[in-house]
Design a protein around this motif. Structure first.
Motif, PDB file in Angstrom:
ATOM      1  N   ILE A 136      36.100 -17.316  43.086  1.00 31.92           N
ATOM      2  CA  ILE A 136      34.773 -17.933  43.191  1.00 31.92           C
ATOM      3  C   ILE A 136      34.686 -18.732  44.484  1.00 31.92           C
ATOM      4  CG2 ILE A 136      33.345 -19.796  42.255  1.00 31.92           C
ATOM      5  CD1 ILE A 136      33.919 -18.768  39.516  1.00 31.92           C
ATOM      6  N   PHE A 137      33.506 -18.687  45.089  1.00 28.70           N
ATOM      7  CA  PHE A 137      33.200 -19.549  46.228  1.00 28.70           C
ATOM      8  C   PHE A 137      31.962 -20.342  45.861  1.00 28.70           C
ATOM      9  CE2 PHE A 137      31.399 -20.930  50.177  1.00 28.70           C
ATOM     10  CZ  PHE A 137      32.501 -21.244  50.943  1.00 28.70           C
ATOM     11  N   ASP A 138      32.076 -21.666  45.882  1.00 32.28           N
ATOM     12  CA  ASP A 138      30.955 -22.547  45.562  1.00 32.28           C
ATOM     13  C   ASP A 138      30.098 -22.704  46.816  1.00 32.28           C
ATOM     14  OD1 ASP A 138      29.174 -24.534  44.855  1.00 32.28           O
ATOM     15  OD2 ASP A 138      30.703 -25.976  44.236  1.00 32.28           O
ATOM     16  N   ILE A 139      28.919 -22.100  46.824  1.00 30.06           N
ATOM     17  CA  ILE A 139      28.052 -22.127  48.002  1.00 30.06           C
ATOM     18  C   ILE A 139      27.509 -23.521  48.300  1.00 30.06           C
ATOM     19  CG2 ILE A 139      27.420 -19.702  47.861  1.00 30.06           C
ATOM     20  CD1 ILE A 139      24.736 -20.695  46.589  1.00 30.06           C
ATOM     21  N   LEU A 140      27.583 -24.423  47.324  1.00 26.97           N
ATOM     22  CA  LEU A 140      27.111 -25.789  47.558  1.00 26.97           C
ATOM     23  C   LEU A 140      28.078 -26.567  48.456  1.00 26.97           C
ATOM     24  CD1 LEU A 140      25.832 -26.681  43.981  1.00 26.97           C
ATOM     25  CD2 LEU A 140      24.506 -25.930  45.959  1.00 26.97           C
ATOM     26  N   GLU A 141      29.287 -26.038  48.639  1.00 31.36           N
ATOM     27  CA  GLU A 141      30.290 -26.701  49.459  1.00 31.36           C
ATOM     28  C   GLU A 141      30.151 -26.367  50.941  1.00 31.36           C
ATOM     29  OE1 GLU A 141      32.637 -28.915  48.312  1.00 31.36           O
ATOM     30  OE2 GLU A 141      31.556 -28.773  46.425  1.00 31.36           O
ATOM     31  N   ALA A 142      29.376 -25.317  51.272  1.00 32.36           N
ATOM     32  CA  ALA A 142      29.265 -24.899  52.678  1.00 32.36           C
ATOM     33  C   ALA A 142      27.869 -24.352  52.956  1.00 32.36           C
ATOM     34  CB  ALA A 142      30.329 -23.862  52.997  1.00 32.36           C
ATOM     35  N   GLU A 143      27.032 -25.189  53.535  1.00 32.11           N
ATOM     36  CA  GLU A 143      25.643 -24.813  53.841  1.00 32.11           C
ATOM     37  C   GLU A 143      25.581 -23.582  54.744  1.00 32.11           C
ATOM     38  OE1 GLU A 143      21.480 -25.000  53.853  1.00 32.11           O
ATOM     39  OE2 GLU A 143      22.857 -26.168  52.627  1.00 32.11           O
ATOM     40  N   GLU A 144      26.492 -23.513  55.726  1.00 33.61           N
ATOM     41  CA  GLU A 144      26.521 -22.387  56.651  1.00 33.61           C
ATOM     42  C   GLU A 144      26.747 -21.070  55.897  1.00 33.61           C
ATOM     43  OE1 GLU A 144      28.738 -21.588  60.818  1.00 33.61           O
ATOM     44  OE2 GLU A 144      30.071 -22.014  59.140  1.00 33.61           O
ATOM     45  N   VAL A 145      27.668 -21.076  54.958  1.00 35.98           N
ATOM     46  CA  VAL A 145      27.934 -19.879  54.155  1.00 35.98           C
ATOM     47  C   VAL A 145      26.750 -19.589  53.252  1.00 35.98           C
ATOM     48  CG1 VAL A 145      29.404 -18.884  52.355  1.00 35.98           C
ATOM     49  CG2 VAL A 145      30.436 -20.154  54.246  1.00 35.98           C
ATOM     50  N   GLN A 146      26.201 -20.615  52.618  1.00 32.90           N
ATOM     51  CA  GLN A 146      25.066 -20.437  51.708  1.00 32.90           C
ATOM     52  C   GLN A 146      23.903 -19.755  52.411  1.00 32.90           C
ATOM     53  OE1 GLN A 146      23.434 -24.091  50.150  1.00 32.90           O
ATOM     54  NE2 GLN A 146      22.338 -23.039  48.556  1.00 32.90           N
ATOM     55  N   GLN A 147      23.555 -20.213  53.600  1.00 33.34           N
ATOM     56  CA  GLN A 147      22.429 -19.622  54.332  1.00 33.34           C
ATOM     57  C   GLN A 147      22.818 -18.299  54.990  1.00 33.34           C
ATOM     58  OE1 GLN A 147      19.431 -20.774  53.827  1.00 33.34           O
ATOM     59  NE2 GLN A 147      20.380 -22.380  52.607  1.00 33.34           N
ATOM     60  N   GLY A 148      24.014 -18.254  55.558  1.00 36.11           N
ATOM     61  CA  GLY A 148      24.455 -17.063  56.277  1.00 36.11           C
ATOM     62  C   GLY A 148      24.647 -15.849  55.394  1.00 36.11           C
ATOM     63  N   LEU A 149      25.125 -16.061  54.182  1.00 35.00           N
ATOM     64  CA  LEU A 149      25.386 -14.944  53.272  1.00 35.00           C
ATOM     65  C   LEU A 149      24.100 -14.238  52.859  1.00 35.00           C
ATOM     66  CD1 LEU A 149      27.888 -13.637  52.116  1.00 35.00           C
ATOM     67  CD2 LEU A 149      27.659 -15.065  50.093  1.00 35.00           C
ATOM     68  N   LYS A 150      23.004 -14.977  52.807  1.00 37.86           N
ATOM     69  CA  LYS A 150      21.715 -14.356  52.483  1.00 37.86           C
ATOM     70  C   LYS A 150      21.351 -13.299  53.515  1.00 37.86           C
ATOM     71  CE  LYS A 150      19.748 -18.427  50.225  1.00 37.86           C
ATOM     72  NZ  LYS A 150      18.680 -19.437  50.323  1.00 37.86           N
ATOM     73  N   ALA A 151      21.525 -13.620  54.795  1.00 42.15           N
ATOM     74  CA  ALA A 151      21.218 -12.665  55.866  1.00 42.15           C
ATOM     75  C   ALA A 151      22.284 -11.571  55.927  1.00 42.15           C
ATOM     76  CB  ALA A 151      21.129 -13.390  57.203  1.00 42.15           C
ATOM     77  N   TYR A 152      23.548 -11.945  55.776  1.00 44.70           N
ATOM     78  CA  TYR A 152      24.669 -11.006  55.843  1.00 44.70           C
ATOM     79  C   TYR A 152      24.518  -9.896  54.803  1.00 44.70           C
ATOM     80  CZ  TYR A 152      29.572  -9.459  55.581  1.00 44.70           C
ATOM     81  OH  TYR A 152      30.738  -8.727  55.576  1.00 44.70           O
ATOM     82  N   SER A 153      24.115 -10.290  53.600  1.00 45.34           N
ATOM     83  CA  SER A 153      24.007  -9.330  52.494  1.00 45.34           C
ATOM     84  C   SER A 153      22.611  -8.751  52.336  1.00 45.34           C
ATOM     85  CB  SER A 153      24.393 -10.014  51.186  1.00 45.34           C
ATOM     86  OG  SER A 153      23.450 -11.037  50.874  1.00 45.34           O
ATOM     87  N   ASN A 154      21.655  -9.368  53.021  1.00 43.51           N
ATOM     88  CA  ASN A 154      20.244  -8.998  52.842  1.00 43.51           C
ATOM     89  C   ASN A 154      19.837  -9.164  51.367  1.00 43.51           C
ATOM     90  OD1 ASN A 154      17.724  -8.272  53.814  1.00 43.51           O
ATOM     91  ND2 ASN A 154      18.075  -6.097  53.455  1.00 43.51           N
ATOM     92  N   TRP A 155      20.343 -10.211  50.760  1.00 42.66           N
ATOM     93  CA  TRP A 155      20.064 -10.544  49.361  1.00 42.66           C
ATOM     94  C   TRP A 155      19.681 -12.021  49.344  1.00 42.66           C
ATOM     95  CZ3 TRP A 155      20.243  -7.058  45.339  1.00 42.66           C
ATOM     96  CH2 TRP A 155      20.142  -7.566  44.046  1.00 42.66           C
ATOM     97  N   PRO A 156      18.431 -12.359  49.069  1.00 44.66           N
ATOM     98  CA  PRO A 156      17.944 -13.718  49.315  1.00 44.66           C
ATOM     99  C   PRO A 156      18.279 -14.768  48.254  1.00 44.66           C
ATOM    100  CG  PRO A 156      16.175 -12.360  48.477  1.00 44.66           C
ATOM    101  CD  PRO A 156      17.367 -11.452  48.650  1.00 44.66           C
ATOM    102  N   THR A 157      18.916 -14.382  47.168  1.00 45.02           N
ATOM    103  CA  THR A 157      19.137 -15.347  46.091  1.00 45.02           C
ATOM    104  C   THR A 157      20.602 -15.397  45.683  1.00 45.02           C
ATOM    105  OG1 THR A 157      18.671 -13.675  44.395  1.00 45.02           O
ATOM    106  CG2 THR A 157      16.803 -15.010  45.172  1.00 45.02           C
ATOM    107  N   TYR A 158      20.914 -16.383  44.881  1.00 46.01           N
ATOM    108  CA  TYR A 158      22.241 -16.543  44.286  1.00 46.01           C
ATOM    109  C   TYR A 158      22.104 -16.590  42.789  1.00 46.01           C
ATOM    110  CZ  TYR A 158      24.117 -17.381  48.866  1.00 46.01           C
ATOM    111  OH  TYR A 158      24.502 -17.224  50.160  1.00 46.01           O
ATOM    112  N   PRO A 159      23.146 -16.184  42.100  1.00 43.07           N
ATOM    113  CA  PRO A 159      24.490 -15.833  42.530  1.00 43.07           C
ATOM    114  C   PRO A 159      24.561 -14.427  43.125  1.00 43.07           C
ATOM    115  CG  PRO A 159      24.319 -15.610  40.157  1.00 43.07           C
ATOM    116  CD  PRO A 159      23.012 -16.166  40.634  1.00 43.07           C
ATOM    117  N   GLN A 160      25.687 -14.181  43.844  1.00 41.02           N
ATOM    118  CA  GLN A 160      25.960 -12.874  44.433  1.00 41.02           C
ATOM    119  C   GLN A 160      27.386 -12.479  44.078  1.00 41.02           C
ATOM    120  OE1 GLN A 160      25.236 -12.689  48.666  1.00 41.02           O
ATOM    121  NE2 GLN A 160      23.197 -13.573  48.478  1.00 41.02           N
TER     122      GLN A 160
END
Length: 186
Positions: A136-160
């Protein structure tokens, strides 16, 4: 190490905020330390570095720059930052490494013991009942990952949920796959 007022996510003075922006602009791998988080700490760096104001950027324990003395343009023009500061992996590379950290990676709000949203809790229950090993990766711990993963995956919501580095989907897809697997087993 960036000794600062506040944290990189929430700077508590203009100079600290500017230094965080420079660190991010130059992709410098750096940890931040809030000098207000420990009453004894604010005096130590002053004695250690012989400088009494913050922020202070240090590499391997040596004071490099103070933003209050230099203008932002002078600091950015200095080749010193490029040559002596360790670089962070590019965000795309970092996200690729994170999604491949384990065969099954779950990006959600909260840790393995606590889901901070109902969707994450449902996927945790499905994963736990399936016996699949996952990280598990807690997206609340890293804003950069939280925002970046949305674009990286082209999936705008969580969980992923990622399987072997590829996006499997969110709750709706995980539920559908789980139901189809259970249906086929009976």
């Amino acid at each position: 190490m960036l000794l600062m007022k506040g944290t990189p996510q929430e700077a508590r003075c203009g100079f600290s905020k500017q230094m965080v922006e420079i660190v991010h602009t130059y992709n410098i791998q750096c940890s931040g330390f809030d000098i207000f988080s420990d009453e004894e700490v604010p005096q130590e760096p002053q004695t250690y570095s012989n400088w009494s104001t913050y922020p202070q950027l240090s590499v391997s324990g040596e004071l490099i720059r103070r933003l209050d003395v230099l203008t932002t343009k002078e600091l950015e023009a200095s080749e010193e930052l490029h040559t002596i500061c360790p670089k962070s992996p590019k965000l795309h590379e970092k996200l690729k490494a994170l999604t491949n950290k384990a065969s099954v990676m779950f990006f959600k709000k909260g840790n393995k013991q606590e889901a901070k949203c109902g969707f994450s809790k449902q996927i945790l229950e499905i994963l736990s009942s399936s016996g699949v090993e996952y990280e598990i990766f807690d997206i609340l711990e890293a804003e950069e990952v939280q925002q970046g993963l949305k674009a990286y995956s082209n999936w705008p919501t969580y969980p992923q949920l990622y399987v072997k580095g590829e996006l499997a989907g969110g709750l709706d897809i995980v539920k559908e796959v789980n139901e189809n697997v259970n249906c086929c087993l009976y």
